[in-house]
Every structure is written in C-alpha cells, then in structure tokens.
Design a protein around this motif. Structure first.
Motif, PDB file in Angstrom:
ATOM      1  N   VAL A  36       0.965  -1.114  -0.153  1.00 48.94           N
ATOM      2  CA  VAL A  36      -0.155  -0.200   0.034  1.00 48.94           C
ATOM      3  C   VAL A  36       0.917   1.192   0.023  1.00 48.94           C
ATOM      4  N   LEU A  37       0.482   2.207  -0.731  1.00 43.58           N
ATOM      5  CA  LEU A  37       1.192   3.639  -0.763  1.00 43.58           C
ATOM      6  C   LEU A  37       0.044   4.341  -0.565  1.00 43.58           C
ATOM      7  N   PHE A  38       0.332   5.071   0.765  1.00 38.86           N
ATOM      8  CA  PHE A  38      -0.579   6.096   1.437  1.00 38.86           C
ATOM      9  C   PHE A  38      -0.256   7.543   1.441  1.00 38.86           C
ATOM     10  N   LEU A  39      -1.060   8.162   0.786  1.00 36.18           N
ATOM     11  CA  LEU A  39      -0.751   9.737   0.442  1.00 36.18           C
ATOM     12  C   LEU A  39      -1.994  10.592   1.061  1.00 36.18           C
ATOM     13  N   ASP A  40      -1.348  10.834   2.571  1.00 34.95           N
ATOM     14  CA  ASP A  40      -2.043  11.740   3.487  1.00 34.95           C
ATOM     15  C   ASP A  40      -2.153  13.031   2.783  1.00 34.95           C
ATOM     16  N   GLU A  41      -3.362  13.625   3.118  1.00 27.70           N
ATOM     17  CA  GLU A  41      -3.496  14.909   2.694  1.00 27.70           C
ATOM     18  C   GLU A  41      -3.063  15.212   0.996  1.00 27.70           C
ATOM     19  N   LEU A  42      -3.768  14.475   0.136  1.00 27.62           N
ATOM     20  CA  LEU A  42      -3.407  14.454  -1.028  1.00 27.62           C
ATOM     21  C   LEU A  42      -2.996  15.844  -1.804  1.00 27.62           C
ATOM     22  N   PRO A  43      -4.191  16.725  -1.739  1.00 27.39           N
ATOM     23  CA  PRO A  43      -4.098  18.002  -2.466  1.00 27.39           C
ATOM     24  C   PRO A  43      -2.751  18.979  -1.915  1.00 27.39           C
ATOM     25  N   GLU A  44      -2.147  18.419  -0.915  1.00 25.47           N
ATOM     26  CA  GLU A  44      -0.888  19.236  -0.404  1.00 25.47           C
ATOM     27  C   GLU A  44       0.394  18.765  -1.213  1.00 25.47           C
ATOM     28  N   PHE A  45       0.195  17.660  -2.024  1.00 25.33           N
ATOM     29  CA  PHE A  45       1.511  17.212  -2.648  1.00 25.33           C
ATOM     30  C   PHE A  45       1.492  18.233  -3.765  1.00 25.33           C
ATOM     31  N   SER A  46       2.776  18.185  -4.205  1.00 25.89           N
ATOM     32  CA  SER A  46       2.868  19.055  -5.456  1.00 25.89           C
ATOM     33  C   SER A  46       2.344  18.622  -6.593  1.00 25.89           C
ATOM     34  N   ARG A  47       1.693  19.067  -7.313  1.00 24.11           N
ATOM     35  CA  ARG A  47       0.924  18.801  -8.575  1.00 24.11           C
ATOM     36  C   ARG A  47       1.726  17.836  -9.631  1.00 24.11           C
ATOM     37  N   GLN A  48       3.281  18.518  -9.639  1.00 20.04           N
ATOM     38  CA  GLN A  48       4.144  17.738 -10.656  1.00 20.04           C
ATOM     39  C   GLN A  48       4.407  16.506  -9.844  1.00 20.04           C
ATOM     40  N   VAL A  49       4.565  16.112  -8.656  1.00 24.89           N
ATOM     41  CA  VAL A  49       4.797  14.963  -7.875  1.00 24.89           C
ATOM     42  C   VAL A  49       3.521  13.949  -8.186  1.00 24.89           C
ATOM     43  N   LEU A  50       2.488  14.447  -8.121  1.00 22.27           N
ATOM     44  CA  LEU A  50       1.087  13.797  -8.213  1.00 22.27           C
ATOM     45  C   LEU A  50       1.111  13.328  -9.654  1.00 22.27           C
ATOM     46  N   GLU A  51       1.516  13.977 -10.666  1.00 21.22           N
ATOM     47  CA  GLU A  51       1.311  13.629 -12.107  1.00 21.22           C
ATOM     48  C   GLU A  51       2.268  12.717 -12.490  1.00 21.22           C
ATOM     49  N   VAL A  52       3.441  12.435 -11.834  1.00 20.57           N
ATOM     50  CA  VAL A  52       4.347  11.379 -12.241  1.00 20.57           C
ATOM     51  C   VAL A  52       4.062  10.018 -11.794  1.00 20.57           C
ATOM     52  N   MET A  53       2.748   9.955 -11.120  1.00 20.47           N
ATOM     53  CA  MET A  53       2.131   8.641 -10.766  1.00 20.47           C
ATOM     54  C   MET A  53       1.302   8.043 -11.557  1.00 20.47           C
ATOM     55  N   GLN A  79       1.505   7.272 -14.937  1.00 18.94           N
ATOM     56  CA  GLN A  79       1.998   5.900 -15.743  1.00 18.94           C
ATOM     57  C   GLN A  79       2.342   4.856 -14.871  1.00 18.94           C
ATOM     58  N   PRO A  80       2.969   4.892 -13.751  1.00 17.90           N
ATOM     59  CA  PRO A  80       3.129   3.817 -12.789  1.00 17.90           C
ATOM     60  C   PRO A  80       1.961   3.081 -12.273  1.00 17.90           C
ATOM     61  N   LEU A  81       0.964   4.011 -12.218  1.00 11.88           N
ATOM     62  CA  LEU A  81      -0.446   3.356 -11.439  1.00 11.88           C
ATOM     63  C   LEU A  81      -0.889   2.481 -12.641  1.00 11.88           C
ATOM     64  N   GLU A  82      -0.776   2.931 -14.234  1.00 10.93           N
ATOM     65  CA  GLU A  82      -1.454   2.301 -15.172  1.00 10.93           C
ATOM     66  C   GLU A  82      -0.645   1.038 -15.692  1.00 10.93           C
ATOM     67  N   ASP A  83       0.761   1.341 -15.585  1.00 11.68           N
ATOM     68  CA  ASP A  83       1.555   0.076 -16.125  1.00 11.68           C
ATOM     69  C   ASP A  83       2.103  -0.720 -15.254  1.00 11.68           C
ATOM     70  N   ARG A  84       1.802  -0.451 -13.777  1.00 14.62           N
ATOM     71  CA  ARG A  84       2.490  -1.190 -12.613  1.00 14.62           C
ATOM     72  C   ARG A  84       3.809  -1.202 -12.786  1.00 14.62           C
ATOM     73  N   LEU A  88      -5.598  11.857 -12.712  1.00 13.33           N
ATOM     74  CA  LEU A  88      -5.236  11.080 -11.710  1.00 13.33           C
ATOM     75  C   LEU A  88      -6.256  10.374 -10.916  1.00 13.33           C
ATOM     76  N   LEU A  89      -7.327  11.377 -10.853  1.00  4.62           N
ATOM     77  CA  LEU A  89      -8.495  10.932 -10.156  1.00  4.62           C
ATOM     78  C   LEU A  89      -9.344   9.667 -10.824  1.00  4.62           C
ATOM     79  N   ASP A  90      -9.110   9.780 -12.189  1.00  8.61           N
ATOM     80  CA  ASP A  90      -9.584   8.763 -13.054  1.00  8.61           C
ATOM     81  C   ASP A  90      -9.014   7.274 -12.629  1.00  8.61           C
ATOM     82  N   ARG A  91      -7.901   7.367 -12.142  1.00 12.64           N
ATOM     83  CA  ARG A  91      -7.241   6.089 -11.694  1.00 12.64           C
ATOM     84  C   ARG A  91      -7.635   5.515 -10.335  1.00 12.64           C
ATOM     85  N   ILE A  92      -8.449   6.333  -9.642  1.00 10.16           N
ATOM     86  CA  ILE A  92      -8.825   6.027  -8.417  1.00 10.16           C
ATOM     87  C   ILE A  92     -10.249   5.391  -8.249  1.00 10.16           C
ATOM     88  N   ASP A  93     -10.382   4.052  -8.198  1.00  7.84           N
ATOM     89  CA  ASP A  93     -11.578   3.546  -8.306  1.00  7.84           C
ATOM     90  C   ASP A  93     -13.008   3.963  -7.171  1.00  7.84           C
TER      91      ASP A  93
END
Length: 512
Positions: free
Chosen positions: A302-319, A321-326, A382-387
């Motif tokens: 499990v990767l837990f990102l607490d307070e998701l909106p506080e993460f940098s936009r650039q940091v969230l966007e790099v996730m 492709q990995p979420l899709e391709d594993r 990114l929200l699209d990849r959250i079921d």
C-alpha cells in the motif's frame, strides 16, 4: 601474478557479475580501471589501513586492477573486500585455490571490520544462478542473503576471517535459514487491527471492497474522522504475500538499504506513507545513484498519500503512468532501469481548506469556490485512476464510547482472500492481470456485464448525478468485486447500486 575475484553490481533490482582482475608486477604504482567511481577508488586507503591493523602489509609492487565489464560504472564501497582479497592473492599472501568458487561483497572499516552493504539479496540470487559454491558477506547482511537456498552463505566480521578461510587455517560455518518456516512464522502478526475502529461501517466496507479487488481508493472527510487510522490497518486485511511476492518485495528493499540486520525476508505487505513535501524523484526513484522510490518500495503493498491536495502537482502527475503500467522505467543519459510498481494507492484528503465542508455539525468557513478549487488540485487523469471515492463523517459519541470490539481484521481478511481466489481462477490464462482493478474494456465486457436491471440502474445514476464517462468502467470493476465478495457469478442490481455509492467526487454537485 594475475588472479580473478568475483563480486557483483546491482542494476535496478537485479545483479550483474563483476570480475575483479588483479595483477602484481615489478614497480610501485597503483592503477584501477573499469569505470570505478570515487568511493571505489578510495578503497585503496581503507584496504591499506585494514591490512595494517590485522598484521599484513600492503604489497609494495605495481598493482593493476581491472573491474569487468569495463563499460559499466562500479559504484559504492561494497567492493572493498573482494579488492583486498584480490590484491593479497595476487601478491601470493592468500591462496587463490578456492577464489573462483566464491563471490565476495563487503565494505572495510579502517580496523578491518566488515560493514554491511546494500542489495545483498539480488546478489545472492545471482551467485546461485551463476553456480558459485558460496557467498561471503558482512555479518549484518547474512540473514538477508541466507534466504537463498542451494548456496553456502558465510557472514564475517573481520577481513582476517576471510584471509584465514582462503588459506585453509579456519573453517567458516554457513548460515542456514528455513525460508518457508521464516516466511510463515510472522505472516499473521499485525500491530494494528480493525477491531479497534469504532463505527465507520460504510468506510470499512469500502476498504474491504478495495482490498478484495486491488482498487485504488480515496477517503474524503474532516480532521479527526479516522482516515489515517483506517488506512494504516489496510495491510491487515490484504491477502498474505506469496513466497515469490515476498522475495520480489525483499529485493527492492534490499537494494534501497531498508533491510535490518535481523531481517531475512519481508513477510508482510509494505505500507509506505511519504510526507507531502516529497520530491518526484524520491517518489518514483532514480537519482545520481539510482535507487527505488516510494512507489517501488510499496510494490505488492500500500502507498498511502495523506492530505493528497498538499502534494506538489508535479509529484502527483508522475504517478499516472506507474499506476497504469504497474512498473516504472527511468531513463537518464547514463542509465535506463526498470522498477516494479504493482501497488494499491490509498489517499486521504479534507473536503475543503478549513476541513468542514459537508460536516454534520460544524460550519464550513471557506469562501465561495474554495471547495472546488481545493479539489481541482488533483487532476482529472489521476482521479480517473482511483476506483473508490468514499466520504467519511465523524463518529458519534455513542459509537466512540461503545466498549464492544468491532469486527476483526482476520474476519475481513478471510472474505478478501476468498474473493481474490475467485479472481485468480478467472484471470489464470490472462498474463499480467491478477485482480479486478486491472481489467481493461475487453475484460469488462467479458466478466463484468450487468443484467438488464443493473444497466437501467447505472443509466439512471449516470444521468441523475451527471457522472463522467470515466466513472462507468470504474463502477463496473467495483461491482464485479462486490459480486465476488458475495460469491455471485453475475453482477446484480444491488452490486451496481453499492458501486455507484463509491463515486462521490464524480457527482457534479459534490463541491457545490
């Protein structure tokens, strides 16, 4: 005299054999070639001091060392031990009779003590693959390396032990670990349990569905509602690691230097919770000296990102492709490596900057438009990849003060394991698909087709809540998992209804 000593370099999460060729001849110069970095070149001073402290003299001759393959950069201090033994063997101070049968790794202290190094598990696996009789490693790494069977693994504390071993003066005792016994011994031991969570039955149900289907999930609720508390308990309801998954996960943590001296094998799914100030490189991996990032360290967990909106936009966007391709492919000028990234993403966030939007008792004090602006910090892709998107409300006093234990993690885990077994049978002939969350459109049409009543319910929900097109596939995936939990072969209307209830953020009027 020319001798060869064998070590290894770690690339990604795999190892590559490094042959250290040492030749002593007349002269007084010292040469090291084969793309050694600064830490490898500095081994000369460490070796000289270590030998002096143990009664040996560094050979006063011309020494040429080649580290092959010469076109791959050799990094770190783990080559100290094989370099020292190679120099002594070339100067005929150590017998080279058994050198070719063993691989050596270890950093030398100035007094000859052997310090732990990173990546020992993939190195041990490579040593067995290449047919070496044994592997000599620092004592602090021996438990980790001994997981590999059919290989003699020796843990040593001082360079003198290694010298005496090759000279036949002492016998080293290999460390033996019953890998399967070690693996199953601590698999069920969890410090945190859902029995401690009061109330929040609907959220616990959503977490059970997420765990059963491998779905990514986001929890939205006010401060103190229990988002982080429940997220930390998710590993206790996930299916246990298989032995193959445990070895793969341990390799990643070994390369990153996250293994303790008493740890031989990771037996529980990892739970990683980086702070929101993390950089994109620290999250996905890479760097000057390539290392796995938090995404790869959470592989099979499990990767837990607490307070998701506080993460940098650039940091969230790099996730994305990995979420899709594993998996993560990191390409730089000097290297290109691949790390696995098969994880379950769990995120949490407040509904607005003040934290009390939609709160049953406290009033939100955010100005108009602030809620939508806050939510828009998370991009649509990114929200699209959250079921599963679930709202949390505070637990009332009656529930908090109830002393009766809630349902335990073990009971929830039993249902999750049964659902995963159904999926394992369903996808046994489909490569790269292990759970419902990984289904593509073709597989959805084959395995997640609802009945006529379910289709009608889904149509009404799409129109009434103005759900986005991306929500359609997510609802079907989650509905398939809910049906699996109930042991139902077909998706029924109640499964669709429950799956629709987990798409809170997709509703047009959610943010006012």
């Amino acid at each position: 005299m020319l001798v060869k000593v064998f070590a290894a370099a770690v690339q990604g999460i795999d190892a590559l054999i490094v042959t250290i060729e040492v030749n002593c001849s007349n002269g007084i110069r010292f040469f090291m070639v084969g793309l050694p970095d600064t830490a490898v070149k500095e081994s000369h001073e460490r070796i000289v001091s270590a030998l002096q402290h143990n009664g040996y003299k560094f050979p006063r001759r011309q020494i040429i060392i080649n580290m092959a393959p010469a076109d791959i950069k050799k990094e770190g201090s783990a080559y100290d031990l094989p370099l020292a033994i190679g120099i002594l063997a070339s100067a005929e101070m150590v017998s080279n009779e058994k050198l070719g049968q063993y691989m050596l790794m270890g950093e030398l202290s100035l007094d000859g003590s052997i310090l732990p190094v990173r990546g020992i598990l993939p190195i041990a696996i490579k040593a067995r693959e290449e047919g070496f009789t044994g592997l000599i490693v620092p004592k602090a790494n021996v438990m980790e390396a001994a997981v590999v069977n059919n290989l003699d693994v020796y843990g040593v504390e001082n360079i003198k032990e290694v010298i005496d071993f090759f000279n036949g003066e002492v016998d080293l005792t290999p460390t033996i670990i019953d890998t399967r016994a070690e693996f199953y011994k601590t698999q069920q031991n969890f410090d945190l349990d859902f029995a401690d969570v009061k109330g929040q039955e609907n959220v616990k149900r959503a977490l059970e569905v997420a765990a059963a289907g491998g779905h990514n999930l986001i929890m939205v609720g006010p401060p103190g509602a229990g988002k982080s508390m429940m997220a930390k308990r998710i590993p206790s309801i996930l299916p246990p690691l298989t032995l193959q998954e445990a070895l793969e996960t341990t390799k990643i943590h070994s390369v990153a230097g996250k293994m303790g001296s008493s740890t031989s094998l990771l037996t529980q799914r990892p739970f990683r919770s980086p702070h929101h100030t993390i950089s994109s490189v620290a999250l996905v991996g890479g760097g000057t000296y390539p290392q796995p990032g938090e995404i790869s360290l959470a592989h099979n967990g499990v990767l837990f990102l607490d307070e998701l909106p506080e993460f940098s936009r650039q940091v969230l966007e790099v996730m994305r492709q990995p979420l899709e391709d594993r998996k993560i492919t990191i390409s730089r000028v000097k290297y290109s490596i691949e790390y696995p990234a098969g994880l379950m993403l769990v995120a949490s966030m407040n509904p607005c900057p003040c934290g009390y939007y939609n709160h049953p008792e406290k009033k939100c004090i955010c100005p108009p438009g602030a809620v939508l602006k806050y939510l828009n910090r998370i991009s649509g892709p990114l929200l699209d990849r959250i079921d599963i998107q679930i709202e949390i409300v505070p637990v009332p006093f009656e529930k908090i003060s109830d002393t009766r234990p809630a349902e335990s993690s073990a009971a929830i885990r039993e249902r999750v394991i049964k659902a995963r077994q159904v999926q394992e049978i369903r996808f046994k002939n489909i490569s790269g698909v292990y759970c419902n969350a990984q289904m593509n459109t073709k597989l959805l049409n084959e395995f997640a087709e609802p009945d006529s009543a379910g289709k009608e319910r889904l149509k009404v929900a799409m129109v009434r809540f103005n759900l986005s097109a991306r929500a359609y596939d997510r609802i079907l995936k989650v509905a398939r998992t809910i049906a699996d939990l109930e042991g139902s072969k077909n998706i029924q209307v109640n499964h669709i209804s429950e799956a629709i209830s987990y798409r809170n953020l997709d509703r047009e009027n959610w943010a006012g």
